[in-house]
Design a protein around this motif. Structure first.
Motif, PDB file in Angstrom:
ATOM      1  N   ARG A  94     -51.996  38.742  -4.354  1.00 34.04           N
ATOM      2  CA  ARG A  94     -51.014  38.405  -3.315  1.00 34.04           C
ATOM      3  C   ARG A  94     -51.595  37.572  -2.168  1.00 34.04           C
ATOM      4  O   ARG A  94     -50.844  36.893  -1.483  1.00 34.04           O
ATOM      5  CB  ARG A  94     -50.380  39.675  -2.759  1.00 34.04           C
ATOM      6  N   THR A  95     -52.903  37.581  -1.958  1.00 33.53           N
ATOM      7  CA  THR A  95     -53.465  36.820  -0.836  1.00 33.53           C
ATOM      8  C   THR A  95     -53.275  35.317  -1.003  1.00 33.53           C
ATOM      9  O   THR A  95     -53.298  34.577  -0.025  1.00 33.53           O
ATOM     10  CB  THR A  95     -54.969  37.130  -0.640  1.00 33.53           C
ATOM     11  N   GLY A  96     -53.076  34.863  -2.232  1.00 33.31           N
ATOM     12  CA  GLY A  96     -52.883  33.426  -2.457  1.00 33.31           C
ATOM     13  C   GLY A  96     -51.441  32.984  -2.504  1.00 33.31           C
ATOM     14  O   GLY A  96     -51.165  31.791  -2.699  1.00 33.31           O
ATOM     15  N   ALA A  97     -50.490  33.895  -2.294  1.00 31.94           N
ATOM     16  CA  ALA A  97     -49.070  33.572  -2.484  1.00 31.94           C
ATOM     17  C   ALA A  97     -48.579  32.482  -1.541  1.00 31.94           C
ATOM     18  O   ALA A  97     -47.879  31.556  -1.955  1.00 31.94           O
ATOM     19  CB  ALA A  97     -48.214  34.830  -2.337  1.00 31.94           C
ATOM     20  N   GLY A  98     -48.936  32.565  -0.274  1.00 31.54           N
ATOM     21  CA  GLY A  98     -48.483  31.564   0.692  1.00 31.54           C
ATOM     22  C   GLY A  98     -49.048  30.190   0.395  1.00 31.54           C
ATOM     23  O   GLY A  98     -48.330  29.171   0.467  1.00 31.54           O
ATOM     24  N   GLU A  99     -50.328  30.145   0.051  1.00 31.40           N
ATOM     25  CA  GLU A  99     -50.962  28.867  -0.277  1.00 31.40           C
ATOM     26  C   GLU A  99     -50.362  28.267  -1.549  1.00 31.40           C
ATOM     27  O   GLU A  99     -50.168  27.049  -1.642  1.00 31.40           O
ATOM     28  CB  GLU A  99     -52.476  29.044  -0.437  1.00 31.40           C
ATOM     29  N   LEU A 100     -50.055  29.114  -2.533  1.00 33.56           N
ATOM     30  CA  LEU A 100     -49.428  28.613  -3.754  1.00 33.56           C
ATOM     31  C   LEU A 100     -48.064  28.015  -3.456  1.00 33.56           C
ATOM     32  O   LEU A 100     -47.726  26.940  -3.952  1.00 33.56           O
ATOM     33  CB  LEU A 100     -49.283  29.726  -4.796  1.00 33.56           C
ATOM     34  N   SER A 101     -47.268  28.698  -2.646  1.00 33.38           N
ATOM     35  CA  SER A 101     -45.932  28.211  -2.311  1.00 33.38           C
ATOM     36  C   SER A 101     -46.009  26.817  -1.678  1.00 33.38           C
ATOM     37  O   SER A 101     -45.242  25.917  -2.026  1.00 33.38           O
ATOM     38  CB  SER A 101     -45.242  29.197  -1.369  1.00 33.38           C
ATOM     39  N   ALA A 102     -46.966  26.627  -0.764  1.00 33.35           N
ATOM     40  CA  ALA A 102     -47.128  25.323  -0.120  1.00 33.35           C
ATOM     41  C   ALA A 102     -47.568  24.266  -1.135  1.00 33.35           C
ATOM     42  O   ALA A 102     -47.097  23.127  -1.111  1.00 33.35           O
ATOM     43  CB  ALA A 102     -48.130  25.429   1.022  1.00 33.35           C
ATOM     44  N   LEU A 103     -48.465  24.640  -2.057  1.00 35.00           N
ATOM     45  CA  LEU A 103     -48.911  23.712  -3.098  1.00 35.00           C
ATOM     46  C   LEU A 103     -47.742  23.278  -3.975  1.00 35.00           C
ATOM     47  O   LEU A 103     -47.568  22.089  -4.262  1.00 35.00           O
ATOM     48  CB  LEU A 103     -49.992  24.372  -3.958  1.00 35.00           C
ATOM     49  N   VAL A 104     -46.924  24.237  -4.412  1.00 34.36           N
ATOM     50  CA  VAL A 104     -45.802  23.921  -5.299  1.00 34.36           C
ATOM     51  C   VAL A 104     -44.825  22.974  -4.609  1.00 34.36           C
ATOM     52  O   VAL A 104     -44.324  22.023  -5.226  1.00 34.36           O
ATOM     53  CB  VAL A 104     -45.111  25.210  -5.773  1.00 34.36           C
ATOM     54  N   GLU A 105     -44.564  23.193  -3.321  1.00 28.96           N
ATOM     55  CA  GLU A 105     -43.670  22.284  -2.592  1.00 28.96           C
ATOM     56  C   GLU A 105     -44.226  20.866  -2.573  1.00 28.96           C
ATOM     57  O   GLU A 105     -43.483  19.900  -2.746  1.00 28.96           O
ATOM     58  CB  GLU A 105     -43.449  22.795  -1.163  1.00 28.96           C
ATOM     59  N   ARG A 106     -45.524  20.726  -2.407  1.00 34.31           N
ATOM     60  CA  ARG A 106     -46.129  19.385  -2.415  1.00 34.31           C
ATOM     61  C   ARG A 106     -46.034  18.756  -3.802  1.00 34.31           C
ATOM     62  O   ARG A 106     -45.748  17.570  -3.949  1.00 34.31           O
ATOM     63  CB  ARG A 106     -47.586  19.455  -1.949  1.00 34.31           C
ATOM     64  N   LEU A 107     -46.269  19.561  -4.849  1.00 35.45           N
ATOM     65  CA  LEU A 107     -46.221  19.030  -6.211  1.00 35.45           C
ATOM     66  C   LEU A 107     -44.805  18.636  -6.614  1.00 35.45           C
ATOM     67  O   LEU A 107     -44.615  17.693  -7.391  1.00 35.45           O
ATOM     68  CB  LEU A 107     -46.773  20.069  -7.196  1.00 35.45           C
ATOM     69  N   ARG A 108     -43.806  19.325  -6.074  1.00 35.75           N
ATOM     70  CA  ARG A 108     -42.412  19.035  -6.418  1.00 35.75           C
ATOM     71  C   ARG A 108     -41.943  17.689  -5.876  1.00 35.75           C
ATOM     72  O   ARG A 108     -40.868  17.225  -6.237  1.00 35.75           O
ATOM     73  CB  ARG A 108     -41.504  20.161  -5.932  1.00 35.75           C
TER      74      ARG A 108
END
Length: 200
Positions: free
Chosen positions: A71-85
């Protein structure tokens, strides 16, 4: 079909690009546990994904489970996915490490003309399609006979299942046995793909 040494699989006509086992935020989970880890892993994951997107221009990017380490990486993943989209559709397939991610953001599987994508941590019966999975982190170890060894991530092709290499730089991989004649194993290095032949 293209197996890229940057640990990705691309289908030229269907225009999907698949990678597995990002374990994004692994270093954050280690720091939360009191271990000092450098933060370059997340940067290299994003840089390699951006290079792949620029080179192949896929319509779909399939992130094949274990998107985060915990769970510690959830926020960073969400931001990454938005950039990739900004570049293409991003499909987030749930893996066994992803239980703390919002379920609304994840799918259990995805299908595209003869290929069925799921993480691979549980058995799925789909006799009509080749399953493409992650989870196992396959690797091959090349030895020179004098004590030197080199471990490389691998793609394993079985008759109805292809097992992707782990995309995370922290996943060293599990050495895959070569004694099954039905397995075709491809070692991935940054500059070339090598067929790992059976011994003997």
């Amino acid at each position: 079909m293209v197996l890229d040494g940057r640990l990705a699989l691309f289908h030229e006509s269907k225009r999907w690009l698949a990678v597995a086992d990002l374990h994004f935020g692994y270093e954050l989970s280690q720091r939360a546990a009191g271990n000092l880890f450098p933060l370059w892993g997340m940067r290299t994951i994003e840089a390699r994904l951006r290079e792949l997107l620029a080179d192949y221009r896929p319509a779909h990017l399939i992130l094949l489970g274990d998107l985060v380490h915990n769970r510690t990486g959830a926020g960073e993943l969400s931001a990454l996915v938005e950039r990739l989209r900004e570049n293409c559709e991003v499909l987030l397939i749930a893996g066994n490490h992803d239980r703390d991610l919002p379920r609304a953001d994840l799918v259990e599987s995805w299908q595209s003309d003869g290929f069925y994508f799921h993480h691979g941590h549980c058995t799925v019966e789909n006799a009509k399609a080749i399953q493409i999975v992650g989870h196992h982190h396959p690797a091959g170890v090349v030895r020179d006979g004098a004590g030197l060894r080199l471990k490389l991530p691998a793609l394993v092709q079985q008759p109805r299942c292809w097992i992707m290499p782990a995309f995370s730089p922290w996943a060293s991989g599990t050495e895959w046995p070569r004694d099954d004649a039905q397995n075709r194993i491809w070692l991935c290095s940054p500059r070339r793909i090598l067929r790992w032949e059976q011994p003997g």
